[in-house]
Design a protein around this motif. Sequence first.
Motif, short mmCIF file in Angstrom:
data_model
loop_
_atom_site.label_atom_id
_atom_site.label_comp_id
_atom_site.label_asym_id
_atom_site.label_seq_id
_atom_site.Cartn_x
_atom_site.Cartn_y
_atom_site.Cartn_z
N ALA A 14 3.69 -12.13 15.21
CA ALA A 14 4.46 -12.42 13.97
C ALA A 14 5.19 -11.41 13.80
CB ALA A 14 4.36 -12.77 12.90
N ALA A 37 8.81 -19.41 13.74
CA ALA A 37 8.01 -18.18 13.33
C ALA A 37 7.07 -18.53 11.93
CB ALA A 37 8.63 -16.73 13.00
N ALA A 41 3.31 -19.21 10.92
CA ALA A 41 3.37 -18.82 10.06
C ALA A 41 1.78 -19.63 8.91
CB ALA A 41 3.93 -18.08 8.66
N LEU A 222 10.37 -12.96 7.64
CA LEU A 222 9.95 -13.16 8.75
C LEU A 222 8.82 -11.87 8.73
CD1 LEU A 222 12.04 -13.81 11.59
CD2 LEU A 222 10.89 -15.21 10.09
N TYR A 225 6.17 -12.57 6.32
CA TYR A 225 5.49 -13.67 6.68
C TYR A 225 4.42 -13.46 7.51
CZ TYR A 225 9.30 -17.59 5.64
OH TYR A 225 9.86 -18.22 4.32
N ALA A 226 4.77 -12.53 8.42
CA ALA A 226 3.71 -12.21 9.05
C ALA A 226 2.08 -10.92 8.57
CB ALA A 226 4.40 -10.29 10.28
#
Length: 468
Positions: A14, A37, A41, A222, A225-226
Amino acid sequence: MKSTQTWQILLGVALLLFGVYVAIPYGTFASAIYVAASVFAATAVVFAVRHRAPFYPAAWLLLAYGLALCAIGHAIWYWLDLYGLEPFPSLADAFYLAAYPLFAASLWLLGGQNTRDDGALSDALIVGISATVLSWALLIAPYVYDPGLTLLQLLISAAYPVADLILLPLVLRLVFLHRTRLTAHRLLLVGWFAYFAADLLYAHGNSVGWYAPGGLTDGLWLIAYALFIAAAWHPSAAVEPDSRASRAELSGRRLLILGAASVLVPAVILVTAGTQFEIVRVAAIASILLFLLVMHRMAGLLRETHRQAEVLEGLSQIDPLTGAVNRRQLDYELKRELSRAVRRQTDLSIAFIDLDHFKQFNDTYGHQAGDSLLKEIVAVWHGVLRPTDVVARIGGEEFLVLFPDTNSNQAQIVSERLRNLMPHGQTFSAGLATLQPDESAENFIARADNAMYQAKSRGRNRVVFAVP
């Protein structure tokens, strides 16, 4: 693949997508990476629920569904933007805003159904209200006073910071309630703060005109989300959270946070006074709410202090192993019953009990079995004694039973009943004594003690009357 490695690999993938998105020029490829991405997720969190069985699976599924709505919103937004259409407001905003209720429900479930977390929620609301004033001054008010915005644009522009302000107390509740003992929760919380930072920068950038897609601001989502993926796949996500913080807890760090939040509102008033009347009005209303919340918090702390004082008082009276009263409480009970017996001219008897061969029982079965036996004996006795009778543990295997309004014959009957109810074939030797006129408490107990030793010398497993 070991679970300890899976979450690290997924986090790395991610973050790699984040790095590629930020590094390459904004365009079709970058947009595709961003949408991919986002889908990755949502999918990864769903797979974590199915294959890793995290605690509160419904909470993690709600998070995944919210991420899926965001992914759809990203796809719509980038498609509109790349075709030169005005992406705000658009259908994408409907999907973005629809994700927030799912996020809120997820955070609430992760906080657990603890009935004693009102202190954590109150503290979170204190910080949340202060953040509301700051958000109003920096993010919402500029849109309200912008004559170029339509009503729909105004509502949607204000909806994002308002939604974040609804989530913020839920995130803080999770922090205060569990003190982020679990690594999964730490990852999740850092992810939410990254999400809030992205929303904050996006709203501010839009209001002053510096925001452009493809930069670090979009990259912060992002990163969030990771971290959500890593949290869902981390092994500690399967552990039941232990609510370490009670209603009364107010650590130095927590007090600093609450103090800073309370000072923030008057600070906004000082900065904006004389220039923005509406901001001053909002800040004044928030100050009143903060005062009421602080009063509620202090009242809760006072109630908890009283409750803990009662618990401590009870612990100071009870033997922690058996549940019988301890020697300190026995002295109080005996003094009270002696005074009552003399005043009312009623009988008072005691039984001094010592378990037979208890050391041999411990040596044979172990001290843990001996402790269990003591607890079971006291539980059996409490089942047949009157509420007014008192069982006290005065030594390792020595007990004294206080019989108010009981003569010698009645005390013998009850004592024999207790002896016959001894579990696991255990026996005891007991000495009985009935209060004599003008007798002191020391002499009263000493006579029962001597009678108990007579029972031992006569072969144990019997009840002997004390000499008047």
